[in-house]
Motif scaffolding. Sequence first.
Motif, mmCIF file in Angstrom:
data_model
loop_
_atom_site.group_PDB
_atom_site.id
_atom_site.type_symbol
_atom_site.label_atom_id
_atom_site.label_comp_id
_atom_site.label_asym_id
_atom_site.label_seq_id
_atom_site.Cartn_x
_atom_site.Cartn_y
_atom_site.Cartn_z
ATOM 1 N N GLN A 187 1.321 -0.981 0.063
ATOM 2 C CA GLN A 187 -0.304 0.140 0.473
ATOM 3 C C GLN A 187 1.023 1.286 -0.305
ATOM 4 O O GLN A 187 0.772 1.949 -0.657
ATOM 5 N N ILE A 188 1.627 1.473 0.907
ATOM 6 C CA ILE A 188 2.955 2.151 0.889
ATOM 7 C C ILE A 188 3.353 2.724 -0.713
ATOM 8 O O ILE A 188 3.593 4.103 -1.201
ATOM 9 N N ALA A 189 4.155 0.976 -1.117
ATOM 10 C CA ALA A 189 4.635 1.319 -2.222
ATOM 11 C C ALA A 189 3.415 2.237 -3.448
ATOM 12 O O ALA A 189 4.320 3.265 -4.024
ATOM 13 N N ASP B 246 13.482 3.767 -8.603
ATOM 14 C CA ASP B 246 13.715 3.299 -7.082
ATOM 15 C C ASP B 246 14.148 2.708 -6.204
ATOM 16 O O ASP B 246 14.020 2.495 -4.677
ATOM 17 N N ILE B 247 13.061 1.743 -6.150
ATOM 18 C CA ILE B 247 12.722 0.464 -5.212
ATOM 19 C C ILE B 247 13.507 -0.253 -5.149
ATOM 20 O O ILE B 247 14.339 -0.983 -6.572
ATOM 21 N N LYS B 248 13.986 -0.660 -4.064
ATOM 22 C CA LYS B 248 15.144 -2.219 -3.861
ATOM 23 C C LYS B 248 13.884 -3.085 -3.265
ATOM 24 O O LYS B 248 13.329 -3.022 -2.372
ATOM 25 N N PHE B 249 14.382 -4.194 -4.061
ATOM 26 C CA PHE B 249 14.250 -5.623 -3.984
ATOM 27 C C PHE B 249 15.697 -6.714 -3.376
ATOM 28 O O PHE B 249 16.371 -6.445 -4.187
ATOM 29 N N ARG B 250 14.782 -7.875 -3.075
ATOM 30 C CA ARG B 250 16.019 -8.923 -2.289
ATOM 31 C C ARG B 250 16.158 -9.627 -3.482
ATOM 32 O O ARG B 250 14.576 -9.605 -4.287
#
Length: 317
Positions: free
Chosen positions: A231-233, A246-250
């Motif tokens: 929800q925040i994303a 800009d968003i980072k993932f494992r």
Amino acid sequence: MKIRISYGTAISMGLIHAKMLAKPITAYFMTYHEGRCRNNCAFCPQARESRADLKKLSRITWPVFELETVTEKVKTGGFARICLQTIDYPDLVSDVLTILETFQPLGLPVSVSITPVEEAVLKRFKELGVDYIGIGLDVASERLYPKIKDSLYSWEDMWRFTEESIEVFGKGKAFVHIIIGLGENDREVIETIQRVYDIGAEVSLFAFTPIKGTRLENLNPPPLERYRKIQIALYLIRKGITHLEDIKFREDGSLISFGVGKEKLREILKDEAFRTYGCPGCNRPYYNERPQREPYNFPFNPGKNYVLEVLDSLGLR
């Protein structure tokens, strides 16, 4: 002609006498068909191979009433909008047009959630008062889509229909429905969310709800913590504050960071990120959750301190 009404809408209309914790602002209806949907979505009670009660859609009961009776009762319900959900069957378009023609004199704006139809049909919907279209993509992963949807319409069919809906109704007037908790990872969800906004549509989030009699009846709902992160994303992408890149993932696709620092996040995040987001006037009370539990999507303002509580729980304050 018959039509289904969500239980809460029926209470608001006085067709059923019961208590409500949150009144629906929109009147929610569903097409009536004696059989099941032609599609076979693994999560849906209406699916072709489902053994679930046909009165169900998600966890909501949809009793049947005569369309004429319902049309009279809408006038006294104080609704801001009509939302028509549909299942897929041979005479669907004809039935939807009849319903829209019946509702048109009420003067209320109408949203229609429907499987792909021709552009000419969309234009006729618009003439009859429809101003928003809901698109049930549902599965945020192209990898999982054919396994879970088992639909007459492919992944790309749904994207083409989204673009056609935008062409007819305008930017921001097509809402793509995404269900969290169907086996997708965070990267897949956020990639899909970004694609939706890149083409000029909007996203409405749902939480998977296991329903007895469906193929996924034994799958658990998504953890609330994960749902809050998505929800925040979504909120940050919708507001143009951050972007997929800009968003980072494992490596496993789980979300690490939003591309926004903790301090800025605390300043810019509003409680609307955790409320139901859909067409104007949509609050979908307790569509995915039982009233005794914290809702995935709040049908009302959760309170001025709720954002800080969420950030604390996620270690982001």
